[in-house]
Write a protein that holds these residues in place. Structure first.
Motif, mmCIF file in Angstrom:
data_model
loop_
_atom_site.group_PDB
_atom_site.id
_atom_site.type_symbol
_atom_site.label_atom_id
_atom_site.label_comp_id
_atom_site.label_asym_id
_atom_site.label_seq_id
_atom_site.Cartn_x
_atom_site.Cartn_y
_atom_site.Cartn_z
ATOM 1 N N LEU A 44 18.380 7.697 20.172
ATOM 2 C CA LEU A 44 19.631 7.856 20.914
ATOM 3 C C LEU A 44 19.998 6.576 21.653
ATOM 4 N N ASN A 45 19.035 5.956 22.290
ATOM 5 C CA ASN A 45 19.310 4.736 23.049
ATOM 6 C C ASN A 45 19.706 3.583 22.133
ATOM 7 N N ARG A 46 19.004 3.448 21.010
ATOM 8 C CA ARG A 46 19.327 2.388 20.060
ATOM 9 C C ARG A 46 20.740 2.584 19.492
ATOM 10 N N PHE A 47 21.073 3.817 19.137
ATOM 11 C CA PHE A 47 22.414 4.102 18.609
ATOM 12 C C PHE A 47 23.479 3.800 19.658
ATOM 13 N N ARG A 48 23.221 4.216 20.884
ATOM 14 C CA ARG A 48 24.185 4.008 21.962
ATOM 15 C C ARG A 48 24.348 2.527 22.285
ATOM 16 N N SER A 49 23.258 1.785 22.336
ATOM 17 C CA SER A 49 23.343 0.388 22.770
ATOM 18 C C SER A 49 23.686 -0.584 21.646
ATOM 19 N N GLN A 50 23.382 -0.243 20.407
ATOM 20 C CA GLN A 50 23.644 -1.175 19.317
ATOM 21 C C GLN A 50 24.865 -0.803 18.488
ATOM 22 N N ARG A 51 24.983 0.437 18.092
ATOM 23 C CA ARG A 51 26.045 0.811 17.164
ATOM 24 C C ARG A 51 27.324 1.253 17.848
ATOM 25 N N MET A 52 27.229 1.866 19.026
ATOM 26 C CA MET A 52 28.423 2.415 19.665
ATOM 27 C C MET A 52 28.853 1.688 20.923
ATOM 28 N N LYS A 53 28.139 0.665 21.333
ATOM 29 C CA LYS A 53 28.413 0.022 22.619
ATOM 30 C C LYS A 53 29.867 -0.417 22.756
ATOM 31 N N SER A 54 30.444 -0.948 21.697
ATOM 32 C CA SER A 54 31.799 -1.491 21.785
ATOM 33 C C SER A 54 32.881 -0.411 21.854
ATOM 34 N N VAL A 55 32.601 0.790 21.382
ATOM 35 C CA VAL A 55 33.649 1.822 21.348
ATOM 36 C C VAL A 55 33.375 3.020 22.241
ATOM 37 N N LEU A 56 32.176 3.120 22.787
ATOM 38 C CA LEU A 56 31.808 4.319 23.533
ATOM 39 C C LEU A 56 32.685 4.554 24.757
ATOM 40 N N GLU A 57 32.971 3.520 25.517
ATOM 41 C CA GLU A 57 33.822 3.679 26.699
ATOM 42 C C GLU A 57 35.209 4.171 26.310
ATOM 43 N N THR A 58 35.774 3.608 25.253
ATOM 44 C CA THR A 58 37.111 4.000 24.807
ATOM 45 C C THR A 58 37.138 5.452 24.363
ATOM 46 N N VAL A 59 36.140 5.845 23.590
ATOM 47 C CA VAL A 59 36.075 7.226 23.096
ATOM 48 C C VAL A 59 35.874 8.193 24.254
ATOM 49 N N PHE A 60 34.952 7.873 25.165
ATOM 50 C CA PHE A 60 34.687 8.753 26.301
ATOM 51 C C PHE A 60 35.927 8.893 27.181
ATOM 52 N N THR A 61 36.637 7.793 27.409
ATOM 53 C CA THR A 61 37.866 7.832 28.203
ATOM 54 C C THR A 61 38.910 8.721 27.525
ATOM 55 N N ALA A 62 39.051 8.587 26.213
ATOM 56 C CA ALA A 62 40.020 9.408 25.475
ATOM 57 C C ALA A 62 39.658 10.888 25.544
ATOM 58 N N VAL A 63 38.370 11.199 25.433
ATOM 59 C CA VAL A 63 37.932 12.601 25.525
ATOM 60 C C VAL A 63 38.228 13.154 26.915
ATOM 61 N N LEU A 64 37.889 12.380 27.959
ATOM 62 C CA LEU A 64 38.173 12.830 29.334
ATOM 63 C C LEU A 64 39.665 13.030 29.552
ATOM 64 N N GLN A 65 40.459 12.095 29.049
ATOM 65 C CA GLN A 65 41.916 12.204 29.219
ATOM 66 C C GLN A 65 42.452 13.450 28.515
ATOM 67 N N PHE A 66 41.963 13.708 27.301
ATOM 68 C CA PHE A 66 42.385 14.900 26.568
ATOM 69 C C PHE A 66 42.006 16.174 27.322
#
Length: 142
Positions: A44-66
């Protein structure tokens, strides 16, 4: 699958990869999201820090906004650590385009601060529990 687990964990205020891995082993909604697979905290940590780091904030913000737009959550109660988004208590509740963009900027700032806190907490947890997983419910620690 891991992206869904991480986003759902963040909405449940679970930010640690070890706590996410524990939730995948113990909580039914997490089990359902993973299809009963059990990724460990390193995965989970490797996926979060390596593969999703660049988009995670944007996706999380969009989910919260929705979720906020659909009235499933109220953002003034969501953020921890004393950070709050101002609630509009005025009885004249009309929204101008400027107010909407200002609200989104504030939300993005709060999410950015939250992600900085998550990263710091993850580093501290790694120092306290190097290469160890959290025990499951019902297991005795030795």
């Amino acid at each position: 699958m891991l992206a869904k687990v991480i986003i759902y964990a963040y909405t449940q205020r679970i930010y640690s990869s070890r706590q996410m891995a524990k939730a995948v082993r113990e909580n039914i909604p997490f089990m359902w999201l993973t299809g009963r697979q059990r990724p460990d905290f390193r995965t989970l940590n490797r996926f979060r820090s390596q593969r999703m780091k660049s988009v995670l904030e944007t996706v999380f913000t969009a989910v919260l906004q929705f979720l906020a737009d659909e009235k499933y959550i109220f953002l003034e109660h969501y953020f921890v650590g004393g950070t709050k988004i101002e609630a509009n208590a005025n009885r004249y509740t009309f929204v101008l385009g400027k107010a909407v963009s200002k609200h989104k900027v504030k939300l993005q700032e709060k999410v950015h601060a939250l992600f900085a806190d998550i990263e710091a907490a993850e580093e501290q947890e790694e120092q306290e529990n190097p290469d160890k997983d959290l025990p499951e419910l019902g297991t005795a620690s030795k």
